[in-house]
Motif scaffolding. Sequence first.
Motif, short mmCIF file in Angstrom:
data_model
loop_
_atom_site.label_atom_id
_atom_site.label_comp_id
_atom_site.label_asym_id
_atom_site.label_seq_id
_atom_site.Cartn_x
_atom_site.Cartn_y
_atom_site.Cartn_z
N GLU A 150 0.83 -1.20 0.00
CA GLU A 150 0.00 0.00 0.00
C GLU A 150 0.86 1.26 0.00
O GLU A 150 0.56 2.23 -0.70
N ILE A 151 1.94 1.23 0.78
CA ILE A 151 2.84 2.38 0.83
C ILE A 151 3.47 2.62 -0.54
O ILE A 151 3.56 3.76 -0.99
N GLU A 152 3.87 1.55 -1.20
CA GLU A 152 4.46 1.69 -2.54
C GLU A 152 3.43 2.27 -3.51
O GLU A 152 3.76 3.16 -4.30
N ASN A 153 2.18 1.78 -3.42
CA ASN A 153 1.13 2.32 -4.29
C ASN A 153 0.89 3.80 -4.00
O ASN A 153 0.75 4.61 -4.92
N VAL A 154 0.86 4.14 -2.72
CA VAL A 154 0.64 5.54 -2.35
C VAL A 154 1.82 6.40 -2.81
O VAL A 154 1.62 7.53 -3.29
N LYS A 155 3.04 5.86 -2.69
CA LYS A 155 4.21 6.61 -3.18
C LYS A 155 4.12 6.84 -4.68
O LYS A 155 4.41 7.94 -5.16
N LYS A 156 3.70 5.79 -5.41
CA LYS A 156 3.56 5.94 -6.86
C LYS A 156 2.49 6.98 -7.18
O LYS A 156 2.68 7.82 -8.06
N GLN A 157 1.36 6.90 -6.48
CA GLN A 157 0.29 7.87 -6.71
C GLN A 157 0.77 9.28 -6.38
O GLN A 157 0.48 10.23 -7.12
N ASN A 158 1.51 9.41 -5.28
CA ASN A 158 2.05 10.70 -4.88
C ASN A 158 2.98 11.24 -5.95
O ASN A 158 2.91 12.41 -6.32
N GLN A 159 3.84 10.38 -6.47
CA GLN A 159 4.77 10.79 -7.51
C GLN A 159 4.01 11.21 -8.77
O GLN A 159 4.33 12.22 -9.39
#
Length: 154
Positions: A73-82
């Motif tokens: 989830e953190i990786e997905n959120v980081k990708k979304q944030n990016q």
Amino acid sequence: MDNNRHLDLDSIIEEVRRQYEQIAQSSRAEAEAWYQSQYEQLQNTAGRHGDSLRNTKIEIQELTRNVQRLRAEIENVKKQNQQLQSAIAEAEERGEMALKDARLKLEELECALQKDKEELARLLKEYQELLNIKIALDVEIAMYRKLLEGEENR
């Protein structure tokens, strides 16, 4: 009187040996009972610890799954944030370009407005001059008409 005391050492030894064997057997039975109770306690403790260990392993597995899920989830959120940050940067860039274009168009329109105002002022001045000439001509025409009518009447 017979002072012959005949000690039966064999029977005494046998009696002592029997008592010793009884004491040894009861001690052995007590020791076995104590060791058996200790063994059972250790088995119960080992069973409890085994259950506790299984429960702990299950909890660790659940926590590991949760950690892996949270990492995903953190990786997905980081990708979304990016992606959002790049979209924001792109939008800001487009906004800046649109703002520059709008400023240029505004300057062009202001220049055109100024030219149109000057042209309108010039045309208004020409119109005013033409209107003054027309009024002067109308006055002259009216005067000539009166003169002509006056001549005709004479």
